[in-house]
Enzyme design. Sequence first.
Site, PDB file in Angstrom:
ATOM      1  N   LYS A 159     109.279 -29.467   8.498  1.00  0.00           N
ATOM      2  CA  LYS A 159     109.632 -30.879   8.382  1.00  0.00           C
ATOM      3  C   LYS A 159     110.987 -31.045   7.706  1.00  0.00           C
ATOM      4  CE  LYS A 159     104.849 -32.531   7.767  1.00  0.00           C
ATOM      5  NZ  LYS A 159     104.807 -33.525   8.860  1.00  0.00           N
ATOM      6  N   ARG A 199      95.121 -31.402  13.617  1.00  0.00           N
ATOM      7  CA  ARG A 199      94.185 -31.437  14.750  1.00  0.00           C
ATOM      8  C   ARG A 199      93.601 -30.054  15.038  1.00  0.00           C
ATOM      9  NH1 ARG A 199      98.679 -33.822  18.602  1.00  0.00           N
ATOM     10  NH2 ARG A 199      99.091 -34.783  16.588  1.00  0.00           N
TER      11      ARG A 199
END
Length: 499
Positions: free
Chosen positions: A279, A353
Amino acid sequence: MEVNTKVDKLTETKADAIVVCCFEETTSLDNNTAAIDEAMGGVISQLINTGSIKSKLNEITILHTLGKLPADRVAIVGMGKADKLTLDRVRGATGEVCRLLQKKNLYTIAIPTLGAGMADITPGDAAQAITEGALLGTYLFRQHQTKKAEYDELKELTIIEPDTGKIPGVSRGCDKGRILAEATNLARDMVNEPSNYMTPSRMVAVANKLVEDGRLEISVLEADQMAELGMGALLGVARGSQEPPKFIILRYQGTESKETDIALVGKGITFDSGGISIKPSEGMGEMKGDMAGGAAVIAAMGALARLKPKINVTAFIPTTENMPSGKAIKPGDILTAINGKTIEIITTDAEGRLILADALGYAVKLGVKRIVDVATLTGACRVALGDIYSGAFGNNQELTSKVIEAGIQAGELIWQMPMHEDYQTQLESDVADIKNAGNRWGGAITGAQFLAEFIDDTPWVHIDIAGTFLSDKERKYLVKGGTGVPVRTLVNFVLSLAN
């Protein structure tokens, strides 16, 4: 803070401050406010008539009683228009006024059952909302500060009810509000802790603390047990970290049946660097809260154990860090989840996920009847809904509606998002069964579509709290930092199923 109830008249109550309310666009006062106004020589009425008190929602005016009442001060809190009154407005106004009084170093507060008798609000409902608002609105996180605080915590909140016959309901509401608020504040504590403290092992320690009274059972799967079960997606994410992953299972048995009526699943990424798909550095510190879904589920289980509903609930919290290293998974890798599906890694920053895939698949293998999962899953949900609404995605409308209604009761708003099959095409892979991310469009929906691949036909709702798990300012009963969303929603939802 100690919260209690008392049979008394507000005009005869000794405290650092008493709280009353006024409504916008009316000069008539409710019984409590009128009694205080009379004791103070009509000063509240005068301020309303001159426009100094407009009674807009959460507007607060503090007056010294100058010896005319046993209490030192009176706080008049605006409730907005009377026809717009809701329990969440009571909750929010209480949070605002108690936080302001705390900052003024006023440590004992007395308050009537605000709003009771209006908008179908019972004294018990009002007491619950007041207790939640006070405990949530005055929450402080100072565990790592060594300097002396500018103000201390409130010591005592007393809910005043003059009618002895209503006290049992007021006390029950107070007790329930305390349980829900304390659970929410536990989740806030977990989210606010830095990730060098709130590791996967520390999440286990928090869960262990909740089982000490014997109402919950806990088991924790270690990496070798996850490998035996085929949890390749979870273990893939964990590969880049020095911290060992944990899979926390909490069980609450409210009936003699061995079946699990509802499974609560929470994402527990204790720090999300993005992995190899790292990130940007700006804002990365917020990613210590990427375990907010897991924290909410753990805290909700603690509240359910105290409330003792007649229903069986099992919580599944997969927890790990997502870090870059020589062992970390890479874009282009393929992982195999617990249900045998192969997953092409498009970005290692779509890791939540992956761990949820194995948790959901495990819950399905155990034959649970219904599933609700909670996750800070996608920045796309934050873009779509901001920091007011969480997103809900599901395969069962009745279940989804129950979750949304539970959120309305809690003041934790949830907006239902589409789950049309055409979005699924974004996840089609040329080399595996499914990709872990689609293109940039509809990212919150494709994230939910990915999870749907691991729940078979089990009734299921996914709550994306990426926009609501954190607050950057004080408002109503929220403070800066972790919000504890959606602890109270989950508890309300389970209680609705039990009833």
